[in-house]
Design a protein around this motif. Sequence first.
Motif, PDB file in Angstrom:
ATOM      1  N   GLY A 251      -1.889  12.407  -2.180  1.00  0.00           N
ATOM      2  CA  GLY A 251      -3.073  11.653  -2.118  1.00  0.00           C
ATOM      3  C   GLY A 251      -2.871  10.902  -0.962  1.00  0.00           C
TER       4      GLY A 251
ATOM      5  N   ASP B  45       0.823  -1.134   0.182  1.00  0.00           N
ATOM      6  CA  ASP B  45       0.083  -0.097  -0.084  1.00  0.00           C
ATOM      7  C   ASP B  45       0.829   1.291  -0.008  1.00  0.00           C
ATOM      8  OD1 ASP B  45      -2.376  -1.522  -0.037  1.00  0.00           O
ATOM      9  OD2 ASP B  45      -2.748  -1.434   2.112  1.00  0.00           O
TER      10      ASP B  45
ATOM     11  N   VAL C  13      -6.464   6.671  -2.801  1.00  0.00           N
ATOM     12  CA  VAL C  13      -5.617   5.496  -3.233  1.00  0.00           C
ATOM     13  C   VAL C  13      -6.249   4.340  -2.217  1.00  0.00           C
ATOM     14  CG1 VAL C  13      -3.385   4.189  -3.492  1.00  0.00           C
ATOM     15  CG2 VAL C  13      -3.686   6.861  -3.939  1.00  0.00           C
TER      16      VAL C  13
ATOM     17  N   LYS D  32       2.126   1.505  -3.450  1.00  0.00           N
ATOM     18  CA  LYS D  32       0.868   2.090  -4.340  1.00  0.00           C
ATOM     19  C   LYS D  32       0.584   3.693  -4.220  1.00  0.00           C
ATOM     20  CE  LYS D  32      -3.999   0.536  -5.267  1.00  0.00           C
ATOM     21  NZ  LYS D  32      -4.925  -0.472  -4.450  1.00  0.00           N
ATOM     22  N   LEU D  33       0.606   3.789  -2.925  1.00  0.00           N
ATOM     23  CA  LEU D  33       0.445   5.329  -2.809  1.00  0.00           C
ATOM     24  C   LEU D  33       1.525   6.198  -3.179  1.00  0.00           C
ATOM     25  CD1 LEU D  33      -0.884   7.901  -1.297  1.00  0.00           C
ATOM     26  CD2 LEU D  33       0.245   7.255   0.743  1.00  0.00           C
TER      27      LEU D  33
ATOM     28  N   GLY E 252      -5.562  12.724  -4.206  1.00  0.00           N
ATOM     29  CA  GLY E 252      -6.207  11.412  -4.801  1.00  0.00           C
ATOM     30  C   GLY E 252      -6.573  10.384  -3.585  1.00  0.00           C
TER      31      GLY E 252
ATOM     32  N   THR F 239       3.563   5.592  -5.756  1.00  0.00           N
ATOM     33  CA  THR F 239       3.467   5.407  -7.335  1.00  0.00           C
ATOM     34  C   THR F 239       2.322   6.541  -7.696  1.00  0.00           C
ATOM     35  OG1 THR F 239       4.201   3.293  -7.261  1.00  0.00           O
ATOM     36  CG2 THR F 239       3.249   4.012  -9.228  1.00  0.00           C
ATOM     37  N   TYR F 240       1.174   6.466  -7.167  1.00  0.00           N
ATOM     38  CA  TYR F 240       0.247   7.121  -7.462  1.00  0.00           C
ATOM     39  C   TYR F 240       0.551   8.623  -7.701  1.00  0.00           C
ATOM     40  CZ  TYR F 240      -4.138   9.847  -7.616  1.00  0.00           C
ATOM     41  OH  TYR F 240      -5.007  10.673  -7.844  1.00  0.00           O
ATOM     42  N   CYS F 241       1.086   9.129  -6.339  1.00  0.00           N
ATOM     43  CA  CYS F 241       1.255  10.355  -6.315  1.00  0.00           C
ATOM     44  C   CYS F 241       2.415  11.063  -7.332  1.00  0.00           C
ATOM     45  CB  CYS F 241       1.802  10.992  -4.740  1.00  0.00           C
ATOM     46  SG  CYS F 241       0.823  10.538  -3.549  1.00  0.00           S
TER      47      CYS F 241
ATOM     48  N   ASN G 149       3.273   9.742 -10.044  1.00  0.00           N
ATOM     49  CA  ASN G 149       2.720   9.426 -11.637  1.00  0.00           C
ATOM     50  C   ASN G 149       1.732  10.627 -11.758  1.00  0.00           C
ATOM     51  OD1 ASN G 149       4.338   7.391 -12.157  1.00  0.00           O
ATOM     52  ND2 ASN G 149       2.632   5.568 -11.790  1.00  0.00           N
ATOM     53  N   ASN G 150       1.057  11.256 -10.878  1.00  0.00           N
ATOM     54  CA  ASN G 150      -0.066  12.124 -11.224  1.00  0.00           C
ATOM     55  C   ASN G 150       0.374  13.428 -10.813  1.00  0.00           C
ATOM     56  OD1 ASN G 150      -2.693  10.616 -11.970  1.00  0.00           O
ATOM     57  ND2 ASN G 150      -1.813   9.394 -10.311  1.00  0.00           N
TER      58      ASN G 150
END
Length: 240
Positions: free
Chosen positions: A133, A118, A206, A121-122, A204, A124-126, A128-129
């Motif tokens: 998040g 997790d 996540v 995942k968090l 975001g 990577t999201y932040c 990439n965007n």
Amino acid sequence: MSNSLGPYTVVMPAAGVGKRMRASCPKQYLTIKDKTILEHTVQRLLSHEAICHVVIALGEFDEYFPTTSLVSNNRVTCVIGGKERVDSVLAGLQSLHAEQEQWVLVHDAARPCVQHKDLTKLMTYCINNNHGGILAAPVRDTMKQATLRGIVDKTLDRSQMWHALTPQMYKTAELTAAIVDALAKGITITDESSAMEASGYASGLVSGSSDNIKVTQPEDLRLAEFILQQQEREFHLEAL
């Protein structure tokens, strides 16, 4: 893991007294298998390859931290926290160099069960965007809004409702400025996302594991111990 992840610092507010636990010490110093919750949480974070440093915001008169193993960990530093959670987070943020540490994670001291997958995942999201998040879990139960007298007022649509978890990850300079601005305006800040929302920044959602519980009530301690045992068992099975 992508080479773009890390190294990151985590700010951890730990100046609270945890009154709801009805314990003789702050909840972060209650023990699970001979280690404090705080030690479990910090060690879980630092064992992730993208996390290099944890800043812990302690109470001014904290007498428990010096008795933990964390006092000799050179990847852990401490600052003096404040009266409210947001004050402790701000103290941690202001100890960082925002230009060098452009992203920061904030994590509750009483969430020792957060999983590495997790965290990744968090992050990577932040990245990439290019905006912040939070880890969150979709609401599963029927949600009721109450009147001031404790009577059901109406049933809420849960399809767009989430439980906010931690870590929450943002650009260090933006989060610091958002908290300072919110405090100056007298806005109630319950987590980092609420400060960022008030300043118009995107956050975001996540989806994270629901076993990322926060130890708040006495029964949570037993549940956290069970989850940690299960996670350890799964880790050993995966390693075989």
